[in-house]
Design a protein around this motif. Structure first.
Motif, PDB file in Angstrom:
ATOM      1  N   THR A   1      15.599 -45.009 -32.493  1.00 43.87           N
ATOM      2  CA  THR A   1      14.984 -44.843 -31.177  1.00 43.87           C
ATOM      3  C   THR A   1      14.980 -46.140 -30.365  1.00 43.87           C
ATOM      4  N   ARG A   2      15.445 -47.224 -30.984  1.00 43.23           N
ATOM      5  CA  ARG A   2      15.455 -48.513 -30.285  1.00 43.23           C
ATOM      6  C   ARG A   2      16.799 -49.203 -30.486  1.00 43.23           C
ATOM      7  N   CYS A   3      17.191 -49.964 -29.468  1.00 50.46           N
ATOM      8  CA  CYS A   3      18.413 -50.766 -29.589  1.00 50.46           C
ATOM      9  C   CYS A   3      18.146 -51.909 -30.564  1.00 50.46           C
TER      10      CYS A   3
ATOM     11  N   CYS B   1      17.236 -46.411 -25.627  1.00 51.98           N
ATOM     12  CA  CYS B   1      16.139 -47.154 -26.249  1.00 51.98           C
ATOM     13  C   CYS B   1      14.810 -46.755 -25.613  1.00 51.98           C
ATOM     14  N   GLU B   2      13.845 -46.426 -26.458  1.00 57.25           N
ATOM     15  CA  GLU B   2      12.530 -46.039 -25.951  1.00 57.25           C
ATOM     16  C   GLU B   2      11.753 -47.229 -25.401  1.00 57.25           C
ATOM     17  N   ALA B   3      12.155 -48.445 -25.742  1.00 62.18           N
ATOM     18  CA  ALA B   3      11.439 -49.630 -25.280  1.00 62.18           C
ATOM     19  C   ALA B   3      12.005 -50.185 -23.972  1.00 62.18           C
ATOM     20  N   CYS B   4      13.329 -50.372 -23.918  1.00 62.08           N
ATOM     21  CA  CYS B   4      13.914 -51.016 -22.733  1.00 62.08           C
ATOM     22  C   CYS B   4      14.739 -50.074 -21.867  1.00 62.08           C
ATOM     23  N   GLY B   5      15.072 -48.895 -22.388  1.00 64.45           N
ATOM     24  CA  GLY B   5      15.832 -47.920 -21.617  1.00 64.45           C
ATOM     25  C   GLY B   5      17.338 -48.108 -21.642  1.00 64.45           C
ATOM     26  N   GLU B   6      17.826 -49.125 -22.352  1.00 63.06           N
ATOM     27  CA  GLU B   6      19.264 -49.363 -22.459  1.00 63.06           C
ATOM     28  C   GLU B   6      19.871 -48.449 -23.522  1.00 63.06           C
ATOM     29  N   PHE B   7      21.192 -48.278 -23.449  1.00 64.18           N
ATOM     30  CA  PHE B   7      21.894 -47.467 -24.441  1.00 64.18           C
ATOM     31  C   PHE B   7      21.800 -48.153 -25.804  1.00 64.18           C
ATOM     32  N   ILE B   8      21.459 -47.395 -26.825  1.00 64.56           N
ATOM     33  CA  ILE B   8      21.288 -47.937 -28.178  1.00 64.56           C
ATOM     34  C   ILE B   8      22.617 -48.422 -28.739  1.00 64.56           C
TER      35      ILE B   8
ATOM     36  N   THR C   1      26.704 -46.748 -30.034  1.00 68.14           N
ATOM     37  CA  THR C   1      27.212 -45.782 -31.004  1.00 68.14           C
ATOM     38  C   THR C   1      27.282 -46.361 -32.415  1.00 68.14           C
ATOM     39  N   ARG C   2      27.531 -47.654 -32.540  1.00 65.52           N
ATOM     40  CA  ARG C   2      27.581 -48.235 -33.892  1.00 65.52           C
ATOM     41  C   ARG C   2      26.229 -48.089 -34.574  1.00 65.52           C
ATOM     42  N   ARG C   3      25.146 -48.343 -33.852  1.00 68.91           N
ATOM     43  CA  ARG C   3      23.799 -48.194 -34.428  1.00 68.91           C
ATOM     44  C   ARG C   3      23.498 -46.723 -34.696  1.00 68.91           C
ATOM     45  N   LEU C   4      23.861 -45.855 -33.784  1.00 66.65           N
ATOM     46  CA  LEU C   4      23.625 -44.426 -33.968  1.00 66.65           C
ATOM     47  C   LEU C   4      24.473 -43.861 -35.106  1.00 66.65           C
ATOM     48  N   ASP C   5      25.648 -44.431 -35.324  1.00 65.71           N
ATOM     49  CA  ASP C   5      26.469 -43.990 -36.450  1.00 65.71           C
ATOM     50  C   ASP C   5      25.780 -44.299 -37.778  1.00 65.71           C
TER      51      ASP C   5
END
Length: 115
Positions: free
Chosen positions: A108-110, A89-96, A98-102
């Protein structure tokens, strides 16, 4: 469950992004003539036909603008893969996730930061 490595993310999403990028380029080439200026020909095109042609041209240009925006998002995602920042995530730095990336590998954000 631990977050995937950069290499795992690259292996999973790079082919999909490259495929979509190629599809966008092919669609753009296929519709090139639809975006060309509508010529005024009083002999073969009546007023309503010309209006239809202008409307078709405007819709084709709008679709091309959306294709270009998506192409820029794909290029940015591919760049993030290259530099090892993809999936974070470009805002908080946490992993977005895989479900969202799928759903959209250009995200670019969680989910929390996207709200």
């Amino acid at each position: 469950m631990s977050d995937p490595t950069d290499a795992e993310l690259a292996d999973r999403y790079r082919p999909r992004l490259l495929s979509e990028q190629a599809e966008l380029a092919a669609s753009s080439r296929a519709t090139h003539d639809d975006r060309r200026p509508v010529e005024l020909d009083q002999q073969s095109v009546g007023r309503l036909s010309r209006m239809d042609a202008l409307q078709g041209q405007a819709m084709a240009k709008g679709l091309e603008a959306r294709r270009m925006a998506r192409g820029r998002a794909i290029a940015a995602a591919l760049e993030r893969i290259t530099v090892g920042e993809f999936g974070w995530c470009e805002a908080c730095g946490e992993f977005i996730g895989t479900r969202r990336l799928d759903v959209d590998p250009c995200a670019t954000r969680c989910v929390a930061c996207a709200r």
